[in-house]
Write a protein that holds these residues in place. Structure first.
Motif, PDB file in Angstrom:
ATOM      1  N   LEU A 104      -5.921   1.479  -2.797  1.00  0.00           N
ATOM      2  CA  LEU A 104      -4.989   1.087  -3.815  1.00  0.00           C
ATOM      3  C   LEU A 104      -5.820  -0.110  -4.658  1.00  0.00           C
ATOM      4  O   LEU A 104      -5.864  -0.474  -5.946  1.00  0.00           O
ATOM      5  N   ALA A 105      -6.419  -1.123  -3.704  1.00  0.00           N
ATOM      6  CA  ALA A 105      -7.067  -2.096  -4.489  1.00  0.00           C
ATOM      7  C   ALA A 105      -8.212  -1.711  -5.371  1.00  0.00           C
ATOM      8  O   ALA A 105      -8.583  -2.140  -6.329  1.00  0.00           O
ATOM      9  N   ARG A 106      -9.076  -0.840  -4.572  1.00  0.00           N
ATOM     10  CA  ARG A 106     -10.297  -0.117  -5.403  1.00  0.00           C
ATOM     11  C   ARG A 106      -9.542   0.350  -6.741  1.00  0.00           C
ATOM     12  O   ARG A 106     -10.104   0.254  -7.772  1.00  0.00           O
ATOM     13  N   GLY A 107      -8.672   1.187  -6.748  1.00  0.00           N
ATOM     14  CA  GLY A 107      -8.062   2.060  -7.998  1.00  0.00           C
ATOM     15  C   GLY A 107      -7.760   0.814  -9.076  1.00  0.00           C
ATOM     16  O   GLY A 107      -7.991   1.382 -10.124  1.00  0.00           O
ATOM     17  N   LEU A 108      -6.953  -0.057  -8.669  1.00  0.00           N
ATOM     18  CA  LEU A 108      -6.664  -0.910  -9.818  1.00  0.00           C
ATOM     19  C   LEU A 108      -7.598  -1.649 -10.426  1.00  0.00           C
ATOM     20  O   LEU A 108      -7.655  -1.742 -11.462  1.00  0.00           O
ATOM     21  N   VAL A 109      -8.490  -2.145  -9.679  1.00  0.00           N
ATOM     22  CA  VAL A 109      -9.852  -2.760  -9.985  1.00  0.00           C
ATOM     23  C   VAL A 109     -10.737  -1.633 -10.936  1.00  0.00           C
ATOM     24  O   VAL A 109     -11.176  -2.037 -12.192  1.00  0.00           O
ATOM     25  N   HIS A 110     -11.223  -0.668 -10.520  1.00  0.00           N
ATOM     26  CA  HIS A 110     -11.890   0.104 -10.884  1.00  0.00           C
ATOM     27  C   HIS A 110     -11.478   0.814 -12.169  1.00  0.00           C
ATOM     28  O   HIS A 110     -12.093   1.330 -13.079  1.00  0.00           O
ATOM     29  N   HIS A 111     -10.074   1.289 -12.116  1.00  0.00           N
ATOM     30  CA  HIS A 111      -9.762   2.414 -13.233  1.00  0.00           C
ATOM     31  C   HIS A 111      -8.618   1.508 -14.031  1.00  0.00           C
ATOM     32  O   HIS A 111      -8.394   2.090 -15.152  1.00  0.00           O
ATOM     33  N   HIS A 112      -8.233   0.479 -13.670  1.00  0.00           N
ATOM     34  CA  HIS A 112      -6.914  -0.026 -14.575  1.00  0.00           C
ATOM     35  C   HIS A 112      -7.126  -1.587 -14.444  1.00  0.00           C
ATOM     36  O   HIS A 112      -6.277  -2.317 -14.872  1.00  0.00           O
ATOM     37  N   HIS A 113      -8.510  -2.194 -14.498  1.00  0.00           N
ATOM     38  CA  HIS A 113      -8.561  -3.583 -14.498  1.00  0.00           C
ATOM     39  C   HIS A 113      -7.998  -4.069 -15.982  1.00  0.00           C
ATOM     40  O   HIS A 113      -7.254  -5.036 -15.701  1.00  0.00           O
ATOM     41  N   GLU A 114      -8.253  -3.578 -16.883  1.00  0.00           N
ATOM     42  CA  GLU A 114      -7.886  -4.297 -18.500  1.00  0.00           C
ATOM     43  C   GLU A 114      -6.144  -4.058 -18.310  1.00  0.00           C
ATOM     44  O   GLU A 114      -5.576  -5.113 -18.911  1.00  0.00           O
ATOM     45  N   GLN A 115      -5.574  -2.846 -18.027  1.00  0.00           N
ATOM     46  CA  GLN A 115      -4.208  -3.121 -17.815  1.00  0.00           C
ATOM     47  C   GLN A 115      -3.576  -4.062 -17.033  1.00  0.00           C
ATOM     48  O   GLN A 115      -2.520  -4.634 -17.241  1.00  0.00           O
ATOM     49  N   VAL A 116      -4.219  -4.049 -15.905  1.00  0.00           N
ATOM     50  CA  VAL A 116      -3.588  -5.055 -14.903  1.00  0.00           C
ATOM     51  C   VAL A 116      -3.602  -6.359 -15.535  1.00  0.00           C
ATOM     52  O   VAL A 116      -2.625  -7.242 -15.356  1.00  0.00           O
TER      53      VAL A 116
END
Length: 418
Positions: free
Chosen positions: A339-351
């Motif tokens: 989950l952490a990898r996915g948020l950072v690698h795929h959705h960083h700008e959105q987060v």
């Protein structure tokens, strides 16, 4: 149900689970099983496989998701041990690198808003694969922990008797299961008993130096991310203090009943119903069979936890059915790193837009300074991020996306259905 010590509990539980699985596979629909390699799903899959073999039916379709990296979250050896026993038609999806927020609006509509289960984001691919294979009903291992019970209420019973050495030994099962220190767990149990026993207060103080979970304040995730104004307006702290806690209910019998009566149980079914329904599949849950639940509620703590082995009655019941390596598992797969990898690698700008921008829809509810600081630490090293911190960011982001679009989409969906 009344406990009869003259009848071996494992044999009774095995018969009840066998009947529960058979009942949920009836009806003529094409049935499959979600199989992870854990004890609950392996129990259901192996029981149904044996029933189908006896009837001369084709191999049982099972559906699994796997992560290869990091090794601590790789369940492949346990899954392979189950599949090697034969009688299965497996579909195994490797989901390393998945994007948890992909098509997230649709998931929010299906579940009626943000949910407490980030795993649904990756389960979509597995359920979709089952539907593509023509499966109409999936048997799900949900409820195994709650219905059988790990037996951790025994720890409070031991503390109430002042049997501290036995408590330390029994705490091992719970500690291994959740990756915690048994000294930390025993200390928390002693603190709960401290109101009634002076020796419990002494034990709690003695165990403090051995509590390796006592991290420095600078490294500890914040208690919450909610804004001060929102806390005051909602009176949340007051409401939480008034809420019952299962672990404070007493011994094992009281704690087990409290867990099953917790509002989280119907909440989970509501979320699952929306999720599976949107995928065009019906889920059924053999562990939540009424007779199984009644039987397990009647068992003494010693049938559930002994010498550090939790849910012992289920392990014994499945001996010779489920592979020994699965029966011997103490750990549970933690999806936090993915989950952490996915948020950072795929959705960083959105987060970042949601947790660090003053224009974020989260601004009235979330302390954005605290949230952005916490996310920065996760982004710096997602593989080492604490699970609680990742969950907090996940929930904040889910809420933000729902406020932006999900709640409106859900409202449109409800109006259309009406």
């Amino acid at each position: 149900a009344p406990y009869d010590p003259a009848r071996p509990a494992p044999e009774t539980l095995r018969a009840l689970l066998d009947a529960a699985v058979a009942a949920r596979a009836e009806g003529g629909e094409r049935v499959g099983v979600l199989l992870s390699g854990g004890l609950d799903s392996s129990t259901i899959a192996c029981l149904l496989r044996d029933q189908r073999k006896a009837l001369g039916a084709p191999p049982l379709p099972v559906f699994s998701m796997m992560f290869r990296e990091p090794q601590r979250s790789n369940e492949r050896r346990h899954l392979d041990a189950v599949l090697a026993t034969g009688g299965f038609a497996p579909t195994v999806l490797e989901l390393d690198g998945y994007a948890p927020l992909q098509d997230f609006g649709g998931l929010l509509v299906a579940t009626g808003g943000p949910s407490l289960s980030p795993n649904l984001a990756c389960m979509r691919e597995v359920v979709a694969a089952a539907r593509a294979r023509g499966v109409e009903v999936l048997l799900d291992g949900h409820g195994g922990d709650e219905v059988v019970s790990h037996g951790y209420g025994l720890l409070d019973e031991l503390a109430a008797r002042g049997d501290w050495l036995t408590l330390l030994g029994e705490a091992r099962g719970a500690a291994d299961n959740y990756g915690r220190s048994r000294f930390a767990l025993a200390r928390r149990v002693a603190l709960r008993a401290g109101a009634r026993r002076r020796d419990a207060r002494i034990i709690a103080r003695l165990l403090t130096p051995f509590d390796r979970e006592a991290v420095p304040d600078a490294e500890r995730p914040p208690a919450h991310l909610l804004s001060r104004d929102f806390l005051a307006e909602s009176r949340l702290a007051e409401r939480l203090r008034a809420a019952p806690r299962p672990e404070a209910a007493g011994g094992e019998a009281e704690q087990h009943r409290a867990v099953l009566a917790d509002p989280l149980q119907p909440y989970a079914f509501e979320v699952h119903a929306g999720f599976y329904g949107a995928m065009g599949v019906e889920a059924r849950y053999p562990f939540w069979d009424r007779k199984v639940a009644e039987f397990c509620l009647g068992l003494p703590a010693s049938e559930k936890l002994s010498r550090g082995w939790s849910r012992l009655v289920l392990r014994r019941a499945m001996a010779g059915v489920v592979p020994a390596s699965v029966l011997a598992r103490r750990d549970k797969l933690d999806f936090t790193v993915h989950l952490a990898r996915g948020l950072v690698h795929h959705h960083h700008e959105q987060v970042m837009d949601l947790v660090a921008s003053a224009a974020s829809p989260l601004a009235p509810h979330v302390d954005l300074a605290r949230a952005s600081s916490l996310y920065a630490k996760i982004a710096a090293n997602p593989d080492a991020a604490p699970g609680r911190a990742v969950q907090m960011i996940w929930r904040a982001v889910s809420l933000g996306i729902w406020l932006e679009s999900g709640c409106r989409a859900a409202q449109i969906e409800r109006e259309a259905a009406a």
